[in-house]
Design a protein around this motif. Structure first.
Motif, PDB file in Angstrom:
ATOM      1  N   LEU A 114      15.018 120.148  56.510  1.00 63.02           N
ATOM      2  CA  LEU A 114      13.674 119.953  55.982  1.00 63.02           C
ATOM      3  C   LEU A 114      12.838 119.068  56.911  1.00 63.02           C
ATOM      4  O   LEU A 114      11.684 119.382  57.216  1.00 63.02           O
ATOM      5  N   ALA A 115      13.426 117.969  57.368  1.00 64.84           N
ATOM      6  CA  ALA A 115      12.706 117.053  58.269  1.00 64.84           C
ATOM      7  C   ALA A 115      12.321 117.772  59.563  1.00 64.84           C
ATOM      8  O   ALA A 115      11.186 117.620  60.050  1.00 64.84           O
ATOM      9  N   TRP A 116      13.235 118.545  60.139  1.00 67.19           N
ATOM     10  CA  TRP A 116      12.933 119.277  61.366  1.00 67.19           C
ATOM     11  C   TRP A 116      11.860 120.330  61.106  1.00 67.19           C
ATOM     12  O   TRP A 116      10.988 120.541  61.927  1.00 67.19           O
ATOM     13  N   HIS A 117      11.939 120.990  59.956  1.00 65.31           N
ATOM     14  CA  HIS A 117      10.953 122.005  59.609  1.00 65.31           C
ATOM     15  C   HIS A 117       9.570 121.370  59.474  1.00 65.31           C
ATOM     16  O   HIS A 117       8.587 121.877  60.036  1.00 65.31           O
ATOM     17  N   GLU A 118       9.497 120.268  58.731  1.00 69.93           N
ATOM     18  CA  GLU A 118       8.208 119.619  58.472  1.00 69.93           C
ATOM     19  C   GLU A 118       7.579 119.042  59.730  1.00 69.93           C
ATOM     20  O   GLU A 118       6.358 118.948  59.831  1.00 69.93           O
ATOM     21  N   SER A 119       8.404 118.644  60.692  1.00 67.33           N
ATOM     22  CA  SER A 119       7.859 118.054  61.920  1.00 67.33           C
ATOM     23  C   SER A 119       7.738 119.072  63.057  1.00 67.33           C
ATOM     24  O   SER A 119       7.417 118.699  64.186  1.00 67.33           O
ATOM     25  N   ASN A 120       8.017 120.343  62.747  1.00 62.69           N
ATOM     26  CA  ASN A 120       8.015 121.380  63.789  1.00 62.69           C
ATOM     27  C   ASN A 120       8.860 120.958  64.989  1.00 62.69           C
ATOM     28  O   ASN A 120       8.451 121.099  66.143  1.00 62.69           O
ATOM     29  N   ALA A 121      10.031 120.426  64.703  1.00 63.04           N
ATOM     30  CA  ALA A 121      10.883 119.852  65.737  1.00 63.04           C
ATOM     31  C   ALA A 121      11.474 120.904  66.666  1.00 63.04           C
ATOM     32  O   ALA A 121      11.692 122.052  66.287  1.00 63.04           O
TER      33      ALA A 121
END
Length: 109
Positions: A79-86
């Motif tokens: 989720l964190a990677w998705h939200e930050s477009n990582a």
């Protein structure tokens, strides 16, 4: 002229290094959904982990897993990677995709 021969481990490392790339997490979400995305701590060398997994070195891999250094990507990480477009470092070791954050967690700045 002396010719240097590479060991199989050196050849494996070179080949895996060539297959490693930075990729948008978005493109790896299907692997996460199928349970095939494996997180590798940034304290470990991604290529070394890939080699040990490809050689089925269960002793070493279990040690890393027990230490929390190699785990399935968690819902929170995804989720964190998705939200930050990582972007993440990734390498395929069938049937898995090993992923590692591109940002060191202990760096400041």
């Amino acid at each position: 002229m002396k010719m240097t021969t590479l060991s199989q481990q050196e050849i494996d490392r070179i080949n895996l290094n060539l297959e490693t790339s930075k990729i948008a997490w978005e493109e790896l979400q299907r692997f996460f959904a199928s349970g095939a995305a494996i997180f590798v701590s940034d304290t470990l060398d991604l290529i070394s982990v890939a080699i040990q997994i490809s050689k089925d070195n269960q002793t070493q891999v279990v040690q890393w897993m027990e230490a929390g250094l190699v785990t399935r990507v968690t819902d929170a990480q995804a989720l964190a990677w998705h939200e930050s477009n990582a972007e993440v470092w990734a390498v395929v070791v069938r049937p898995y995709v090993l992923v590692q954050s591109t940002e060191k967690t202990n760096s400041h700045g």
